[in-house]
Design a protein around this motif. Structure first.
Motif, PDB file in Angstrom:
ATOM      1  N   GLU A   1       0.817  -1.211   0.000  1.00 15.61           N
ATOM      2  CA  GLU A   1       0.000   0.000   0.000  1.00 15.61           C
ATOM      3  C   GLU A   1       0.858   1.271   0.000  1.00 15.61           C
ATOM      4  O   GLU A   1       0.357   2.365  -0.284  1.00 15.61           O
ATOM      5  N   ARG A   2       2.146   1.142   0.283  1.00 14.64           N
ATOM      6  CA  ARG A   2       3.054   2.293   0.278  1.00 14.64           C
ATOM      7  C   ARG A   2       3.863   2.396  -1.015  1.00 14.64           C
ATOM      8  O   ARG A   2       4.686   3.291  -1.157  1.00 14.64           O
ATOM      9  N   ASP A   3       3.630   1.498  -1.970  1.00 16.84           N
ATOM     10  CA  ASP A   3       4.356   1.550  -3.237  1.00 16.84           C
ATOM     11  C   ASP A   3       4.035   2.840  -3.982  1.00 16.84           C
ATOM     12  O   ASP A   3       2.904   3.352  -3.938  1.00 16.84           O
ATOM     13  N   VAL A   4       5.024   3.355  -4.712  1.00 20.43           N
ATOM     14  CA  VAL A   4       4.833   4.604  -5.446  1.00 20.43           C
ATOM     15  C   VAL A   4       5.762   4.601  -6.653  1.00 20.43           C
ATOM     16  O   VAL A   4       6.825   3.969  -6.642  1.00 20.43           O
ATOM     17  N   ALA A   5       5.349   5.287  -7.703  1.00 21.86           N
ATOM     18  CA  ALA A   5       6.199   5.453  -8.884  1.00 21.86           C
ATOM     19  C   ALA A   5       6.129   6.905  -9.335  1.00 21.86           C
ATOM     20  O   ALA A   5       5.122   7.588  -9.136  1.00 21.86           O
ATOM     21  N   PHE A   6       7.220   7.355  -9.942  1.00 21.61           N
ATOM     22  CA  PHE A   6       7.301   8.713 -10.491  1.00 21.61           C
ATOM     23  C   PHE A   6       7.651   8.603 -11.972  1.00 21.61           C
ATOM     24  O   PHE A   6       8.631   7.944 -12.334  1.00 21.61           O
ATOM     25  N   ALA A   7       6.866   9.260 -12.818  1.00 18.39           N
ATOM     26  CA  ALA A   7       7.121   9.251 -14.257  1.00 18.39           C
ATOM     27  C   ALA A   7       6.776  10.623 -14.819  1.00 18.39           C
ATOM     28  O   ALA A   7       5.832  11.272 -14.366  1.00 18.39           O
TER      29      ALA A   7
ATOM     30  N   ARG B   1       0.180   6.220  -7.384  1.00 19.84           N
ATOM     31  CA  ARG B   1      -0.039   5.187  -6.370  1.00 19.84           C
ATOM     32  C   ARG B   1      -1.218   4.323  -6.787  1.00 19.84           C
ATOM     33  O   ARG B   1      -2.147   4.806  -7.440  1.00 19.84           O
ATOM     34  N   GLY B   2      -1.191   3.061  -6.386  1.00 22.50           N
ATOM     35  CA  GLY B   2      -2.253   2.142  -6.758  1.00 22.50           C
ATOM     36  C   GLY B   2      -1.755   1.093  -7.734  1.00 22.50           C
ATOM     37  O   GLY B   2      -0.541   0.944  -7.975  1.00 22.50           O
ATOM     38  N   PRO B   3      -2.665   0.341  -8.357  1.00 25.61           N
ATOM     39  CA  PRO B   3      -2.259  -0.758  -9.247  1.00 25.61           C
ATOM     40  C   PRO B   3      -1.368  -0.329 -10.403  1.00 25.61           C
ATOM     41  O   PRO B   3      -0.594  -1.140 -10.926  1.00 25.61           O
ATOM     42  N   ALA B   4      -1.445   0.934 -10.844  1.00 27.13           N
ATOM     43  CA  ALA B   4      -0.606   1.377 -11.961  1.00 27.13           C
ATOM     44  C   ALA B   4       0.882   1.299 -11.633  1.00 27.13           C
ATOM     45  O   ALA B   4       1.710   1.232 -12.554  1.00 27.13           O
TER      46      ALA B   4
END
Length: 509
Positions: free
Chosen positions: A148-154, A196-199
């Motif tokens: 739930e804390r996963d994150v990505a930056f694009a 954040r989320g499934p993406a």
């Protein structure tokens, strides 16, 4: 608002080997305008990673000594500290060309060497077309024990010099040399998305596909291969752990990941004939545009892309096109400058012929009058579909280099992003945007602000400076003689075509 009306569905992506989901729901997306905002978030998130967590990144250029905050850390310090804590740090940097050609081979190699010495692994990747580049800008942070804390930056922001600017547009103290028009500290405008989320799982998969490509990292470049052997560069990717399950839902946004991969030999396992979903995604959504297409783009210089915009303007008589571009290219000189100018000039002419009273092109300056370099690659269509990423509106980004963009279907996000950008360009306070919500009002506001600032400059900059930073973009005119050599140079060197020949002949993205 049916998802399939706005996003590519099924075979529309044009890549039968693609294994990514068409799109995913349940995401939260936040736009960080300017490198200072993005870098601060990146530092905070990476410092929270612990042993066994994942830090994966791709980039066009990385400077190990770039300070991410005024007091640090640098990019190298942040990633090396994470690796020493037991974080799994893996990176793919474009191998780039020699520094003597104004590229960044040594900088990218330096960042890779520092991270590798700390226990991570960074590969210099040259699996591109000749004269092409890996242009994706992505950071994925996974926590297998706390998804739930996963994150990505694009987005459009590289981990390098010149990117750490803010809304004042005073420029990054650590600057890359550019055209003299931008001064010693070029003001820089850019946007990065936090997802954040499934993406996050989709973006993780994008990194893993490239990492697990079995082909040589030095495709088409035997000299570079010998140099890497001499320097004992890491040429073999270590295996990655199994991809964690996708994070749980975090919001209401629908997200589609769009990419460009060129047609090369040997082909990418995940795109044997390339992928042009960035181009196809834009082409599909532009067919739906009815009221307002808002663009911020570093180049916007290809007449091939301009034809799509012109078709949209002819199709919808109430549609307005608002574009924010750099005032000058990032280079100057008698040979380099005209090919950089002619593509944009052609593109603007194509759009103007379609709807001269509904095409509005601007550039930016800071309050001192220094032009702001617009590096952002942002689109908002009818306050419904928004997109940000590494891909510019030119043929190179749509066919020739590797690119990554994130399309978001969420009316609130799209509207809020456009309003945030316009408020800054108009010197408005948060919430001061009632007249900007509707397309016609927004167009009137930006036209009035640009006209006032232009008139102030034309009058010798006397009296109080009008609010706002928008100026009407006035591209340089050029003679027929200059065009005669600048157009072919632009098409061959600056805006090449990476499609298979049969798609070129069919005029198909």
């Amino acid at each position: 608002m049916r998802t399939e009306d706005w996003f590519l569905a099924g075979a529309e992506r044009g890549n039968d080997a693609c294994r990514l989901p068409e799109w995913c729901e349940g995401n939260r997306v936040v736009a960080h305008v300017h490198g200072s905002a993005y870098f601060a978030r990146l530092v905070d998130e990476v410092r929270r990673l612990g042993r066994g967590d994942h830090l994966f990144f791709t980039d066009w250029r990385g400077d190990a000594d770039e300070r991410l905050c005024p007091g640090g850390p640098t990019v190298g310090e942040l990633f090396c500290d994470a690796a020493r804590r037991g974080v799994l740090v893996k990176g793919l940097m474009w191998r780039s060309h020699r520094d003597e050609l104004s590229y960044s081979e040594e900088q990218n190699r330096q960042l890779g060497d520092e991270v590798s010495a700390a226990g991570g692994e960074v590969l210099l990747d040259q699996r591109v077309r000749r004269a092409g580049s890996h242009h994706q800008k992505l950071v994925v942070l996974r926590r297998p024990g706390a998804p739930e804390r996963d994150v990505a930056f694009a987005g459009g922001i590289d981990l390098c010099h010149s990117r750490r600017d803010d809304a004042t547009h005073a420029g990054d103290p650590q600057a890359v040399p550019m055209s003299g028009a931008y001064g010693d500290r070029p003001p820089w405008h850019d946007v990065q998305l936090e997802v954040r989320g499934p993406a996050v799982g989709l973006l993780d998969a994008v990194f893993r596909e490239r990492w697990e490509d079995p082909h040589s990292l030095d495709t088409h470049n035997p000299i570079a291969h010998l140099r890497d052997l001499f320097f004992r560069a890491d040429l073999v990717a270590d295996p990655l752990p199994e991809r964690p399950p996708d994070p749980p839902p975090a919001g209401d946004a629908r997200v589609q990941v769009l990419r460009t991969y060129p047609a090369i030999r040997p082909g990418y396992p995940f795109a044997p004939r390339g992928e042009r979903s960035v181009a196809r995604g834009y082409a599909k959504v532009l067919r739906r545009a009815r009221r307002l297409v808002y663009l911020e783009d570093q180049y916007m210089w290809s007449p091939h892309i301009a034809e799509l915009l012109a078709d949209a303007l002819r199709r919808s008589p109430e549609l307005h096109l608002v574009v924010v571009v750099p005032r000058h290219p990032d280079v100057d000189g008698g040979f380099a400058l005209p090919p950089n100018q002619v593509g944009r000039l052609q593109a603007i002419e194509v759009c103007h012929r379609a709807a001269p009273d509904r095409v509005h092109v601007y550039d930016l300056e800071n309050h001192e009058g220094t032009p702001v370099y617009v590096h952002a690659k942002v689109a908002v269509v009818d306050d419904t579909w928004a997109c940000a990423g590494s891909a510019n509106l030119n043929r190179r980004s749509w066919t020739h280099d590797s690119e990554l963009s994130v399309a978001v279907l969420d009316a609130a996000f799209a509207r809020d992003l456009r309003l945030e950008l316009l408020r800054e360009h108009l010197d408005r306070d948060p919430g001061d945007d009632a007249d900007l919500v509707e397309a016609d009002g927004a167009v009137r506001a930006v036209e009035a602000a640009a006209d006032a600032l232009d008139a102030w400059h034309d009058a010798g900059r006397t009296g109080p400076r009008p609010a706002g930073r928008l100026r009407r973009h006035r591209p340089e005119r050029m003679s027929k003689l200059t065009r005669s050599w600048a157009v072919p140079a632009y098409r061959m060197l600056y805006d090449p075509d990476g499609r298979p020949w049969r798609d070129r002949f069919r005029h198909r993205w």
